[in-house]
Scaffold this active site. Structure first.
Site, PDB file in Angstrom:
ATOM      1  N   ASN A  64       0.868  -1.190   0.000  1.00 43.91           N
ATOM      2  CA  ASN A  64       0.000   0.000   0.000  1.00 43.91           C
ATOM      3  C   ASN A  64       0.900   1.234   0.000  1.00 43.91           C
ATOM      4  OD1 ASN A  64      -1.819   2.024   0.405  1.00 43.91           O
ATOM      5  ND2 ASN A  64      -2.502   1.352   2.441  1.00 43.91           N
ATOM      6  N   LYS A 106       0.039   4.252  -0.384  1.00 44.45           N
ATOM      7  CA  LYS A 106      -0.656   5.446   0.132  1.00 44.45           C
ATOM      8  C   LYS A 106      -0.406   6.621  -0.835  1.00 44.45           C
ATOM      9  CE  LYS A 106      -0.413   3.355   4.644  1.00 44.45           C
ATOM     10  NZ  LYS A 106      -0.334   3.456   6.088  1.00 44.45           N
ATOM     11  N   HIS A 154      -9.726   1.175   4.917  1.00 45.28           N
ATOM     12  CA  HIS A 154      -8.444   1.407   5.595  1.00 45.28           C
ATOM     13  C   HIS A 154      -8.674   2.400   6.737  1.00 45.28           C
ATOM     14  CE1 HIS A 154      -4.335   2.581   6.423  1.00 45.28           C
ATOM     15  NE2 HIS A 154      -3.962   1.472   5.789  1.00 45.28           N
ATOM     16  N   GLU A 159      -7.042   4.833   7.732  1.00 47.83           N
ATOM     17  CA  GLU A 159      -6.811   6.243   7.382  1.00 47.83           C
ATOM     18  C   GLU A 159      -8.052   6.840   6.714  1.00 47.83           C
ATOM     19  OE1 GLU A 159      -3.070   5.607   5.363  1.00 47.83           O
ATOM     20  OE2 GLU A 159      -2.206   5.073   7.304  1.00 47.83           O
ATOM     21  N   GLU A 177      -5.268  -4.814  10.798  1.00 49.52           N
ATOM     22  CA  GLU A 177      -4.250  -3.773  10.979  1.00 49.52           C
ATOM     23  C   GLU A 177      -4.535  -3.024  12.278  1.00 49.52           C
ATOM     24  OE1 GLU A 177      -2.195  -2.446   7.129  1.00 49.52           O
ATOM     25  OE2 GLU A 177      -4.015  -1.279   7.250  1.00 49.52           O
ATOM     26  N   GLY A 189       2.724   2.363  11.010  1.00 51.47           N
ATOM     27  CA  GLY A 189       3.766   3.381  10.937  1.00 51.47           C
ATOM     28  C   GLY A 189       4.494   3.649  12.245  1.00 51.47           C
ATOM     29  N   SER A 194       3.503  -2.025  10.492  1.00 55.26           N
ATOM     30  CA  SER A 194       4.945  -2.063  10.763  1.00 55.26           C
ATOM     31  C   SER A 194       5.645  -3.341  10.287  1.00 55.26           C
ATOM     32  CB  SER A 194       5.212  -1.834  12.258  1.00 55.26           C
ATOM     33  OG  SER A 194       4.852  -0.512  12.603  1.00 55.26           O
ATOM     34  N   GLY A 244       2.893  -1.062   4.327  1.00 53.29           N
ATOM     35  CA  GLY A 244       2.851   0.365   3.989  1.00 53.29           C
ATOM     36  C   GLY A 244       4.252   0.904   3.758  1.00 53.29           C
ATOM     37  N   GLY A 245       4.809   1.583   4.769  1.00 56.97           N
ATOM     38  CA  GLY A 245       6.097   2.269   4.658  1.00 56.97           C
ATOM     39  C   GLY A 245       7.202   1.449   3.993  1.00 56.97           C
TER      40      GLY A 245
HETATM   41  P1  13P Z   1       3.002   0.539   7.768  1.00 56.54           P
HETATM   42  O1  13P Z   1       3.515  -0.741   7.132  1.00 56.54           O
HETATM   43  O2  13P Z   1       3.718   1.751   7.340  1.00 56.54           O
HETATM   44  O3  13P Z   1       2.879   0.376   9.246  1.00 56.54           O
HETATM   45  O4  13P Z   1       1.502   0.741   7.214  1.00 56.54           O
HETATM   46  C1  13P Z   1       0.603  -0.292   7.284  1.00 56.54           C
HETATM   47  C2  13P Z   1      -0.591   0.065   6.493  1.00 56.54           C
HETATM   48  O5  13P Z   1      -1.327   0.988   6.833  1.00 56.54           O
HETATM   49  C3  13P Z   1      -0.825  -0.686   5.264  1.00 56.54           C
HETATM   50  O6  13P Z   1      -2.110  -0.479   4.781  1.00 56.54           O
END
Ligand code: 13P
Length: 240
Positions: A9, A11, A87, A89, A159, A165, A201, A222-223
């Site tokens: 992802n 983002k 999600h 967010e 999640e 993050g 993470s 994500g990151g």
């Molecule tokens: P991180 O891997 O940055 O923690 O993000 C997870 C996420 O929100 C994936 O959708």
């Protein structure tokens, strides 16, 4: 150990120049167990390079005067095969409600897209021992009236919001207990064939340990999916 699904992802990150570099570096990846969810305008670059692609959000409308939205009919007509729905967010920052998440799930499934449904608790909810309540509510509301034949198109990504993050992760045992709980909730809905992912993470250092998780079919990253070298390492371990 069986192969896992890895979903990236991105983002709202990366420029077109960075995408071009990214594509060169991940060109070794050629696996249908990898799904890339880029910022939507970059989807064609990944499709042209043969990747399975997902959107990070999808409209619950079919077509018409809905400025800024993308419908599943449009996405699947381009060859985009998945949508991340619900999600945290989007729920937190864009005030997305359970009924919208549900409508998006139904619209995506009805238009032949796979769904990656995100669920998870905040820090406070965890402290107040409300994790199970939140998961049950989010899953039941999102998946009510799902057709049995559609369940193979759905993945649930657990999640924990406090883990996204932050570099903080639940213990493997805690994740495994959550998986058991999610499966109980699904069973009561008559669903038994939905894959479960973990997200929060995930990185190139912890993937080896996370791969040992019982009942987890893959990861939503994500990151660490933004750095092609890190992402390659995650895929190398998780997808075999
Ligand atoms: P991180 O891997 O940055 O923690 O993000 C997870 C996420 O929100 C994936 O959708």
């Amino acid at each position: 150990m069986e192969s896992k699904v890895v979903v990236a992802n991105h983002k709202m990150n990366l420029t077109v120049r960075e995408i071009s570099d990214y594509l060169k570096k991940i060109s070794k990846i050629n696996n249908k167990n990898v799904i890339i969810c880029p910022t939507s305008i970059y989807a064609p670059y990944f499709l042209q390079n043969g990747y399975s692609v997902g959107l990070q959000n999808i409209s619950y409308k079919e077509k018409g005067a809905y400025t800024g939205e993308i419908s599943p009919v449009q996405a699947s007509s381009m060859g985009i095969s998945y949508a991340i729905v619900g999600h945290s967010e989007r729920r937190e920052l864009f005030d997305e409600k359970d009924y919208e998440v549900h409508a998006k799930v139904i619209n995506a499934l009805d238009n032949n897209m796979g769904v990656i449904l995100c669920v998870g608790e905040t820090d406070e909810e965890k402290d107040m021992l409300r994790t199970e309540y939140i998961l049950k509510k989010e899953i039941r509301n999102a998946l009510k009236d799902i057709k049995k034949e559609d369940e193979c198109k759905i993945m649930i990504a657990y999640e924990p919001i406090w883990s996204i993050g932050s570099g903080k992760l639940p213990k493997n045992k805690e994740i495994e207990e959550i998986v058991v709980y999610i499966k109980e909730v699904l069973k009561k809905l008559g669903l038994s064939n939905i894959r479960i992912l973990y997200g929060g993470s995930v990185n190139e250092k912890n993937i080896k340990e996370l791969k040992k998780l019982k009942g987890i079919d893959g990861f939503l990253v994500g990151g660490s999916s933004l750095d092609p070298d890190k992402f390659l390492k995650i895929v190398e371990v998780a997808v075999k």
